[in-house]
Design a protein around this motif. Structure first.
Motif, PDB file in Angstrom:
ATOM      1  N   GLY A 193       0.788  -1.223   0.000  1.00  0.00           N
ATOM      2  CA  GLY A 193       0.000   0.000   0.000  1.00  0.00           C
ATOM      3  C   GLY A 193       0.818   1.269   0.000  1.00  0.00           C
ATOM      4  N   ARG A 194       2.140   1.147  -0.107  1.00  0.00           N
ATOM      5  CA  ARG A 194       2.984   2.341  -0.116  1.00  0.00           C
ATOM      6  C   ARG A 194       3.082   2.905  -1.530  1.00  0.00           C
ATOM      7  N   SER A 195       1.934   3.177  -2.128  1.00  0.00           N
ATOM      8  CA  SER A 195       1.933   3.696  -3.495  1.00  0.00           C
ATOM      9  C   SER A 195       2.566   5.077  -3.566  1.00  0.00           C
ATOM     10  N   SER A 196       2.490   5.850  -2.489  1.00  0.00           N
ATOM     11  CA  SER A 196       3.108   7.171  -2.492  1.00  0.00           C
ATOM     12  C   SER A 196       4.631   7.057  -2.570  1.00  0.00           C
ATOM     13  N   THR A 197       5.190   6.053  -1.889  1.00  0.00           N
ATOM     14  CA  THR A 197       6.636   5.823  -1.984  1.00  0.00           C
ATOM     15  C   THR A 197       7.019   5.416  -3.398  1.00  0.00           C
ATOM     16  N   ALA A 198       6.212   4.536  -3.992  1.00  0.00           N
ATOM     17  CA  ALA A 198       6.464   4.131  -5.373  1.00  0.00           C
ATOM     18  C   ALA A 198       6.366   5.335  -6.313  1.00  0.00           C
ATOM     19  N   GLY A 199       5.405   6.213  -6.058  1.00  0.00           N
ATOM     20  CA  GLY A 199       5.258   7.409  -6.878  1.00  0.00           C
ATOM     21  C   GLY A 199       6.455   8.335  -6.751  1.00  0.00           C
ATOM     22  N   ALA A 200       6.985   8.476  -5.534  1.00  0.00           N
ATOM     23  CA  ALA A 200       8.164   9.321  -5.338  1.00  0.00           C
ATOM     24  C   ALA A 200       9.376   8.743  -6.061  1.00  0.00           C
ATOM     25  N   LEU A 201       9.535   7.415  -5.995  1.00  0.00           N
ATOM     26  CA  LEU A 201      10.633   6.766  -6.717  1.00  0.00           C
ATOM     27  C   LEU A 201      10.468   6.947  -8.220  1.00  0.00           C
ATOM     28  N   ALA A 202       9.241   6.789  -8.694  1.00  0.00           N
ATOM     29  CA  ALA A 202       8.985   6.992 -10.117  1.00  0.00           C
ATOM     30  C   ALA A 202       9.251   8.438 -10.515  1.00  0.00           C
ATOM     31  N   LEU A 203       8.919   9.372  -9.621  1.00  0.00           N
ATOM     32  CA  LEU A 203       9.194  10.781  -9.892  1.00  0.00           C
ATOM     33  C   LEU A 203      10.694  11.014 -10.015  1.00  0.00           C
ATOM     34  N   GLY A 204      11.473  10.372  -9.149  1.00  0.00           N
ATOM     35  CA  GLY A 204      12.921  10.479  -9.259  1.00  0.00           C
ATOM     36  C   GLY A 204      13.436   9.927 -10.572  1.00  0.00           C
ATOM     37  N   MET A 205      12.872   8.790 -11.020  1.00  0.00           N
ATOM     38  CA  MET A 205      13.272   8.225 -12.307  1.00  0.00           C
ATOM     39  C   MET A 205      12.890   9.149 -13.454  1.00  0.00           C
ATOM     40  N   ILE A 206      11.732   9.777 -13.355  1.00  0.00           N
ATOM     41  CA  ILE A 206      11.282  10.681 -14.416  1.00  0.00           C
ATOM     42  C   ILE A 206      12.239  11.863 -14.543  1.00  0.00           C
ATOM     43  N   VAL A 207      12.671  12.403 -13.413  1.00  0.00           N
ATOM     44  CA  VAL A 207      13.610  13.526 -13.442  1.00  0.00           C
ATOM     45  C   VAL A 207      14.913  13.111 -14.119  1.00  0.00           C
ATOM     46  N   VAL A 208      15.414  11.931 -13.760  1.00  0.00           N
ATOM     47  CA  VAL A 208      16.646  11.440 -14.381  1.00  0.00           C
ATOM     48  C   VAL A 208      16.467  11.256 -15.879  1.00  0.00           C
ATOM     49  N   MET A 209      15.332  10.669 -16.280  1.00  0.00           N
ATOM     50  CA  MET A 209      15.091  10.420 -17.699  1.00  0.00           C
ATOM     51  C   MET A 209      14.926  11.725 -18.475  1.00  0.00           C
ATOM     52  N   ILE A 210      14.303  12.736 -17.860  1.00  0.00           N
ATOM     53  CA  ILE A 210      14.153  14.030 -18.541  1.00  0.00           C
ATOM     54  C   ILE A 210      15.521  14.650 -18.802  1.00  0.00           C
ATOM     55  N   VAL A 211      16.399  14.593 -17.809  1.00  0.00           N
ATOM     56  CA  VAL A 211      17.753  15.143 -17.984  1.00  0.00           C
ATOM     57  C   VAL A 211      18.498  14.388 -19.083  1.00  0.00           C
ATOM     58  N   LEU A 212      18.382  13.053 -19.080  1.00  0.00           N
ATOM     59  CA  LEU A 212      19.070  12.252 -20.090  1.00  0.00           C
ATOM     60  C   LEU A 212      18.536  12.538 -21.489  1.00  0.00           C
ATOM     61  N   MET A 213      17.228  12.593 -21.622  1.00  0.00           N
ATOM     62  CA  MET A 213      16.640  12.837 -22.934  1.00  0.00           C
ATOM     63  C   MET A 213      16.913  14.254 -23.423  1.00  0.00           C
ATOM     64  N   TRP A 214      16.984  15.214 -22.508  1.00  0.00           N
ATOM     65  CA  TRP A 214      17.351  16.577 -22.908  1.00  0.00           C
ATOM     66  C   TRP A 214      18.779  16.601 -23.440  1.00  0.00           C
ATOM     67  N   GLY A 215      19.683  15.927 -22.736  1.00  0.00           N
ATOM     68  CA  GLY A 215      21.063  15.854 -23.213  1.00  0.00           C
ATOM     69  C   GLY A 215      21.159  15.137 -24.541  1.00  0.00           C
ATOM     70  N   TYR A 216      20.404  14.048 -24.696  1.00  0.00           N
ATOM     71  CA  TYR A 216      20.419  13.296 -25.954  1.00  0.00           C
ATOM     72  C   TYR A 216      19.905  14.152 -27.108  1.00  0.00           C
ATOM     73  N   SER A 217      18.826  14.890 -26.860  1.00  0.00           N
ATOM     74  CA  SER A 217      18.255  15.742 -27.904  1.00  0.00           C
ATOM     75  C   SER A 217      19.236  16.844 -28.314  1.00  0.00           C
ATOM     76  N   ALA A 218      19.914  17.437 -27.318  1.00  0.00           N
ATOM     77  CA  ALA A 218      20.877  18.493 -27.624  1.00  0.00           C
ATOM     78  C   ALA A 218      22.045  17.960 -28.442  1.00  0.00           C
ATOM     79  N   LEU A 219      22.538  16.783 -28.091  1.00  0.00           N
ATOM     80  CA  LEU A 219      23.649  16.197 -28.828  1.00  0.00           C
ATOM     81  C   LEU A 219      23.230  15.772 -30.227  1.00  0.00           C
ATOM     82  N   GLN A 220      22.009  15.246 -30.363  1.00  0.00           N
ATOM     83  CA  GLN A 220      21.531  14.837 -31.672  1.00  0.00           C
ATOM     84  C   GLN A 220      21.370  16.022 -32.614  1.00  0.00           C
ATOM     85  N   SER A 221      20.982  17.175 -32.062  1.00  0.00           N
ATOM     86  CA  SER A 221      20.856  18.364 -32.912  1.00  0.00           C
ATOM     87  C   SER A 221      22.208  18.798 -33.461  1.00  0.00           C
ATOM     88  N   ARG A 222      23.261  18.618 -32.672  1.00  0.00           N
ATOM     89  CA  ARG A 222      24.610  18.934 -33.153  1.00  0.00           C
ATOM     90  C   ARG A 222      25.053  17.917 -34.201  1.00  0.00           C
TER      91      ARG A 222
END
Length: 295
Positions: free
Chosen positions: A260-289
């Protein structure tokens, strides 16, 4: 006359826009159902408690030593397999560069890379268990020869054991993403380098290297994100404990001790989303170059 001619033009413009909008509808629905809505649910469940009250306690919990250790473990396995897959994949691409693009061997490698890059999950885990598991056929053969690959522990069912399965699909993914950049190198650059008295080393260090660097780093980030978000292979191999972030999310949702700790799972997923956003932003910037050199 102006009013009479503008209406048909506007009508034709609407007619030309509607098919494109209709064509994008399935993709928009896919993005909404499988990206936007899950992301919103993860963010909301991480920022609200079970009673629906806003809280940052779950986000603060991400910085506890236990959670930081799990993220560090995920970063480690992702970085190791990303670097290993990028280096091996780049070497394979370099070898393929001298082959006939329409040749049989090149076609076989391209086809195999496309298939193996998508071969993961429980099937891949089972393949490794059957091959180098405790009773895998390679393990048994080596054991008969006096070699015990598990003399220092059953590493296959721990985080270090994910390195080989992850490399299995990381290397083909690198071949798919990095090969177009290598093929984009113009022969005129090598000819100009030779004309000016440059060596082969000079060409790769001063010309090809800087041109390929954004594409290589972009592919490296893509491989890191691919490993960081992988779940099924790790869930099949690591049945005990939650040593990486995706497995910890599963434990927060279904484990009897933290049921029932769905809020903990949501916080972990939020952390993963932040990491993935940073990675995809870097990937997009490099691909444009990279795209500027391939035009």
């Amino acid at each position: 006359m102006t009013t009479g001619t503008s209406r048909p033009r506007n009508a034709r413009r609407l007619v030309s826009v509607r098919p494109s909008v209709i064509g994008l509808t399935p993709f928009a629905a896919y993005v909404l159902l499988f990206l936007v809505i899950p992301t919103l649910l993860a963010v909301l469940s991480g920022l609200f408690d079970a009673r629906g009250n806003f809280t940052v306690a779950n986000v603060v919990a991400l910085f506890t030593p236990d959670i930081l250790k799990i993220f560090a473990s995920s970063f480690w396995i992702s970085a190791v397999t990303a670097v290993g897959g990028a280096v091996v994949g780049a070497l394979v691409c370099y070898a393929l560069l001298g082959m006939n693009p329409q040749g049989t061997l090149r076609s076989m490698v391209d086809s195999a890379a496309s298939v193996l890059a998508q071969f993961g999950g429980a099937m891949l885990a089972f393949a490794f268990i059957a091959t180098i598991g405790l009773q895998g056929f390679v393990t048994v053969i080596l054991r008969d020869l006096g070699i015990n690959i598990f003399a220092n522990g059953v590493w296959l069912y721990q985080v270090p054991g994910l390195v080989l399965p992850y490399l299995y699909f990381q290397v083909p993914l690198m071949i798919i993403t990095f090969m177009p950049a290598l093929e984009g190198l113009k022969p005129q650059w090598a000819e100009a380098n030779a004309t000016l008295g440059g060596t082969r080393l000079t060409y790769w260090v001063r010309i090809a290297g800087p041109v390929l660097a954004p594409s290589f780093l972009g592919s490296l980030l893509l491989l890191f994100a691919n490993a960081f978000s992988s779940y099924a292979t790790a869930a099949t191999l690591i049945s005990q404990g939650a040593q990486i972030v995706p497995l910890r999310i599963r434990a927060a949702l279904i484990s009897e001790t933290v049921l029932g700790r769905s809020s903990t799972a949501g916080a972990l997923a939020l952390g993963m989303i932040v990491v993935m956003i940073v990675l995809m932003w870097g990937y997009s910037a490099l691909q444009s170059r990279t795209t500027r050199w391939q035009q």
